[in-house]
Write an enzyme that holds these catalytic residues in place. Structure first.
Site, PDB file in Angstrom:
ATOM      1  N   ARG A  54       0.852  -1.184   0.000  1.00 26.96           N
ATOM      2  CA  ARG A  54       0.000   0.000   0.000  1.00 26.96           C
ATOM      3  C   ARG A  54       0.898   1.249   0.000  1.00 26.96           C
ATOM      4  O   ARG A  54       1.906   1.301   0.712  1.00 26.96           O
ATOM      5  CB  ARG A  54      -0.909   0.036   1.226  1.00 26.96           C
ATOM      6  CG  ARG A  54      -2.075  -0.958   1.176  1.00 26.96           C
ATOM      7  CD  ARG A  54      -3.071  -0.559   0.097  1.00 26.96           C
ATOM      8  NE  ARG A  54      -4.281  -1.383   0.093  1.00 26.96           N
ATOM      9  CZ  ARG A  54      -4.448  -2.468  -0.649  1.00 26.96           C
ATOM     10  NH1 ARG A  54      -3.460  -2.884  -1.427  1.00 26.96           N
ATOM     11  NH2 ARG A  54      -5.595  -3.130  -0.614  1.00 26.96           N
ATOM     12  N   GLU A  84      -3.663   7.740  -6.028  1.00 25.13           N
ATOM     13  CA  GLU A  84      -3.890   6.973  -7.247  1.00 25.13           C
ATOM     14  C   GLU A  84      -5.191   7.419  -7.903  1.00 25.13           C
ATOM     15  O   GLU A  84      -6.194   7.599  -7.203  1.00 25.13           O
ATOM     16  CB  GLU A  84      -3.951   5.466  -6.921  1.00 25.13           C
ATOM     17  CG  GLU A  84      -2.650   4.919  -6.372  1.00 25.13           C
ATOM     18  CD  GLU A  84      -2.720   3.426  -6.074  1.00 25.13           C
ATOM     19  OE1 GLU A  84      -3.770   2.794  -6.351  1.00 25.13           O
ATOM     20  OE2 GLU A  84      -1.729   2.875  -5.557  1.00 25.13           O
ATOM     21  N   HIS A  97      -0.871   0.097 -10.277  1.00 27.69           N
ATOM     22  CA  HIS A  97      -1.551  -0.737  -9.280  1.00 27.69           C
ATOM     23  C   HIS A  97      -2.345  -1.853  -9.971  1.00 27.69           C
ATOM     24  O   HIS A  97      -3.509  -2.089  -9.668  1.00 27.69           O
ATOM     25  CB  HIS A  97      -2.476   0.112  -8.398  1.00 27.69           C
ATOM     26  CG  HIS A  97      -2.827  -0.567  -7.103  1.00 27.69           C
ATOM     27  ND1 HIS A  97      -3.297   0.112  -6.001  1.00 27.69           N
ATOM     28  CD2 HIS A  97      -2.782  -1.876  -6.716  1.00 27.69           C
ATOM     29  CE1 HIS A  97      -3.524  -0.722  -5.011  1.00 27.69           C
ATOM     30  NE2 HIS A  97      -3.212  -1.941  -5.412  1.00 27.69           N
TER      31      HIS A  97
END
Length: 409
Positions: free
Chosen positions: A321, A350, A369
């Site tokens: 994370r 993000e 991601h």
């Protein structure tokens, strides 16, 4: 007779392999191995049995099969509501598929209001399935729990539960919560080794030389004999260690409860959490893999002091994370050459904004991601809930992948 006792007394033929049926004997030792149980008071003091799922190592469908051959194993009904975006196709197994015996889907929705008809119904839900696609799940889940005090179990369709964790949810910490741990680990482990090789073999140089039609030889680095430090040695971290071990790398691990992994054959060293342990791992590792969850305790954990302690020429890989890492300190370490490079699949913000400095740092490999985003990864996460944990729930057995909503994982 409890379902687990019946399983141990049976010899069954798996019907999940149409080519080579496998005879499975469910003795107590094999059942423990199949669920990857590690008995330790440090791992899970409430259940006294730390159970987690891994799609490569765990035996699938034991309790689903039990329900088929022995419907009397049902101890209670599962009445499910699904808190999700309405167009989330990854929930097909739950919303459209055949559910195990004793299980019913009462409704789907993304807000409490979507379940208003159930509030005065005789059929009250006792299971809530929460998808990361649900808008404002962090707000809606506590509201749903307050409206339906009959709920006995929360399941999150992801490994990270940070999308639902809140102070309000901690008020319901007495309700068991599970996640989809073990579904995403292998693809992230593959990414990790790709990232190691990216720097070890200097892939950017290869690409430049190909473009330039330049046949210039250069020395490359061997991964064998190097040290991989893993910050957050859970299922993802162990999957990385498993492949790195095959490469001949030494494994240094850091986790909140090091006693869980003290006899792990993949680990050369296991440290507990804390600043001194993290700095020691950073100073010993050639490749540092951060797979820690985002919690109050871990946010900003890998900070400037950690990067000051880093071994010369080390590579930092973050696949856990973004908030776990102090990004300003990371950029400074990259620009000054304290780090040879970084491979980053996760960020604090993000999508990564165009003005982020990371885009302009030459020794950073960026991915959006998506390094666990296979074509079926979220479908498989739903199937785990339907095929593995739901049958356990209706059989009155311990659930796989228990998480602590107060700690955050």
């Amino acid at each position: 007779m409890r379902a687990s006792s019946l399983l141990r007394s049976l010899k069954v033929v798996s019907r999940r392999s149409p080519i080579n049926p496998v005879v499975c004997s469910f003795h107590s030792s094999s059942l423990r191995a199949a669920t990857n149980g590690v008995t330790t008071p440090h791992a899970d003091p409430q259940l006294k049995n730390y159970k987690f799922w891994n799609r490569e190592e765990s035996t699938p469908g034991q309790f689903s099969y039990l329900l088929e051959i022995s419907p009397e194993s049902i101890q209670k009904e599962a009445r499910i509501i699904s808190l999700t975006a309405p167009d989330d196709e990854a929930n097909h197994a739950l919303h459209e598929g055949a559910l195990p015996m004793g299980c019913r889907l009462l409704g789907t929705g993304s807000t409490l209001q979507d379940f208003n008809e159930l509030r005065n119904s005789d059929q009250q839900p006792n299971v809530v399935f929460v998808s990361p696609s649900c808008p404002k799940a962090r707000v809606q889940l506590p509201l749903v729990l307050a409206a339906f005090p009959t709920i006995e179990w929360i399941h999150c369709r992801s490994a990270g539960i940070d999308f639902v964790v809140s102070d309000a949810l901690v008020g319901y910490k007495h309700i068991p919560c599970t996640n989809a741990k073990g579904q995403f680990s292998s693809s992230l482990a593959e990414y990790t080794m790709m990232a190691c090789s990216y720097f070890a073999k200097d892939l950017p140089r290869l690409m430049r030389q190909k473009k330039e039609k330049n046949w210039a030889k250069y020395e490359v680095e061997e991964l064998r004999g190097k040290t991989m430090g893993i910050v957050g040695y859970g299922d993802i971290g162990r999957a990385c260690a498993k492949i790195a071990h095959v490469y001949g790398m030494k494994i240094v691990a850091l986790r909140r409860n090091p006693s869980i992994s003290e006899v792990d054959p993949l680990c050369d060293v296991v440290y507990g959490t804390g600043k001194s342990s993290l700095n020691k791992l950073m100073s010993e590792s050639d490749y540092i893999v951060c797979s820690a969850p985002s919690t109050v305790e871990t946010r900003g954990m890998v900070n400037a002091d950690a990067f000051k302690a880093v071994k010369e020429n080390a590579v930092f890989i973050n696949l856990g994370r973004g908030p776990v890492v102090d990004e300003k300190a990371l950029i400074e370490a990259l620009k000054t050459g304290r780090l040879r490079g970084a491979a980053l699949d996760v960020f604090i913000e993000e999508p990564l904004p165009p003005e982020s400095e990371f885009w302009d740092v030459s020794n950073v490999l960026i991915s959006p991601h998506n390094m666990d985003q296979t074509g079926s990864f979220m479908h498989e996460a739903t199937e785990f809930f339907v095929n593995e944990n739901l049958p356990r729930f209706v059989c009155g057995e311990d659930l796989l992948n228990p998480v602590d909503v107060e700690i955050g994982y």
